[in-house]
Motif scaffolding. Structure first.
Motif, short mmCIF file in Angstrom:
data_model
loop_
_atom_site.label_atom_id
_atom_site.label_comp_id
_atom_site.label_asym_id
_atom_site.label_seq_id
_atom_site.Cartn_x
_atom_site.Cartn_y
_atom_site.Cartn_z
N GLY A 1 20.68 16.33 54.55
CA GLY A 1 21.19 15.05 54.70
C GLY A 1 23.06 15.22 54.37
O GLY A 1 23.53 14.04 55.01
N PHE A 2 22.91 14.59 52.76
CA PHE A 2 23.83 13.77 52.46
C PHE A 2 25.54 14.96 52.98
O PHE A 2 26.35 14.55 52.70
CB PHE A 2 23.89 14.33 50.94
N ALA A 3 25.49 16.36 52.71
CA ALA A 3 26.28 16.72 53.19
C ALA A 3 26.63 17.10 54.67
O ALA A 3 27.98 16.51 55.25
CB ALA A 3 25.95 18.09 52.72
N LEU A 4 25.93 16.46 55.92
CA LEU A 4 26.29 16.49 57.07
C LEU A 4 26.08 14.90 57.45
O LEU A 4 26.73 14.90 58.42
CB LEU A 4 24.48 16.84 57.68
N GLY A 5 25.76 14.56 56.69
CA GLY A 5 26.26 12.85 56.62
C GLY A 5 26.96 11.89 56.25
O GLY A 5 28.00 11.04 56.65
N ILE A 6 28.06 12.84 55.51
CA ILE A 6 28.75 12.36 54.45
C ILE A 6 30.18 12.82 54.64
O ILE A 6 31.33 12.48 54.63
CB ILE A 6 28.53 12.36 53.04
N TYR A 7 30.08 14.56 54.59
CA TYR A 7 31.35 15.10 54.90
C TYR A 7 32.10 15.17 56.93
O TYR A 7 30.70 16.11 57.26
CB TYR A 7 31.26 16.22 54.14
N LYS A 8 32.82 15.03 56.46
CA LYS A 8 33.27 15.52 57.71
C LYS A 8 33.81 17.17 58.07
O LYS A 8 34.84 16.96 57.55
CB LYS A 8 34.30 14.25 58.53
N PHE A 9 33.45 18.18 58.67
CA PHE A 9 34.08 18.80 58.96
C PHE A 9 34.12 19.91 60.34
O PHE A 9 32.52 19.22 60.32
CB PHE A 9 33.55 20.30 57.65
#
Length: 281
Positions: free
Chosen positions: A98-106
């Protein structure tokens, strides 16, 4: 767009609501009350066909007999062995995803997020044969470890959806300020984001605990013996070959329902806070 509060409706509507509410509550609780009464009914009453009348006496010994004459304690221990690792594993993984998908924009962010969510739309009956074959291949069939691993994999999709949306609602300025100060991404997650996720973690833990503890389908598909079966599958063993011991089954069902209820009441404050956080500003 939203229903009007009952206090703002007409007096006739309020009176009908006052009458209908207890009736609906009784109808909703009637099966549970029936199970509770059967759990306190002696076997002689059931043998005489006294299913709905007043019991001849209150048989509290049914709750003792269900432990003494069956492996209910072992089944409940197996449920704890499956449920607790599943809650810890699924929630921990979903916090990171959730942190990776919610914070990082790739570029493939939405695609990866869709893959997590898409698994929840697959009917679990379709997965029965391939999952069983996979556990046989890996040597995890008929073990609480294999059942827990499957639940962790299957629940992580829903948990990721929950956590990603929760993290998405957090102020992004906190992350930017930490990066300006030179804080590493791991420290941002551990010291900034994770403490803010405590209400969501509590709410999600209660939900996952309830889902896994009450699971019956996979408990019967992936386990077969009393050494590995959870409580939901083990309750069926309380029935004899020719006679159904409904008083013991009912007592076991009441005991099996207690852990999720206790879990909810212990975490009620955090559970409600996690579900309502962000509803108002």
């Amino acid at each position: 767009m939203f229903p009007r509060p009952i206090e703002q409706t007409r007096p006739l509507t309020q009176r009908l609501y006052t009458i209908a509410l207890p009736i609906a509550l009784i109808l909703w609780l009637f099966p549970l009350l029936g199970v509770a009464m059967t759990s306190l009914r002696p076997a002689s009453d059931l043998a005489q066909g006294n299913y709905f009348g007043m019991p001849s006496y209150i048989a509290f010994e049914n709750y003792i007999s269900v432990f003494r004459d069956s492996d209910l304690g072992s089944y409940m221990l197996n449920s704890l062995k499956v449920t607790i690792p599943t809650v810890i594993g699924a929630v921990a993984l979903s916090c990171m995803t959730g942190f990776a998908l919610g914070i990082y924009k790739f570029r493939s962010n939405l695609v990866v997020f869709f893959l997590f969510v898409a698994g929840n739309f697959i009917p679990f009956q379709i997965l029965m044969v391939p999952v069983r074959d996979l556990t046989l291949t890996l040597g995890m069939y008929n073990s609480w470890t294999g059942l827990a691993m499957f639940h962790i994999a299957f629940q992580t999709g829903f948990c990721t959806l929950f956590m990603r949306n929760f993290i998405k609602a957090l102020p992004f300025e906190l992350i930017e300020a930490a990066r300006v100060e030179g804080v590493s991404e791991i420290q941002i997650f551990w010291h900034i984001v994770l403490p803010l996720m405590k209400p969501a973690i509590a709410a999600l833990s209660v939900l996952v605990f309830t889902f896994i503890w009450n699971d019956f389908f996979w408990a019967t598909v992936l386990t077969t013996t009393k050494e590995t079966q959870p409580i939901t599958a083990g309750l069926s063993s309380l029935n004899g070959q020719w006679v159904a011991a409904w008083h013991l089954v009912s007592a076991g069902s009441i005991l099996a329902a207690l852990p999720p209820v206790l879990m909810f009441f212990l975490m009620q404050k955090h559970f409600i806070a996690g579900l309502t956080l962000g509803a108002v500003k």
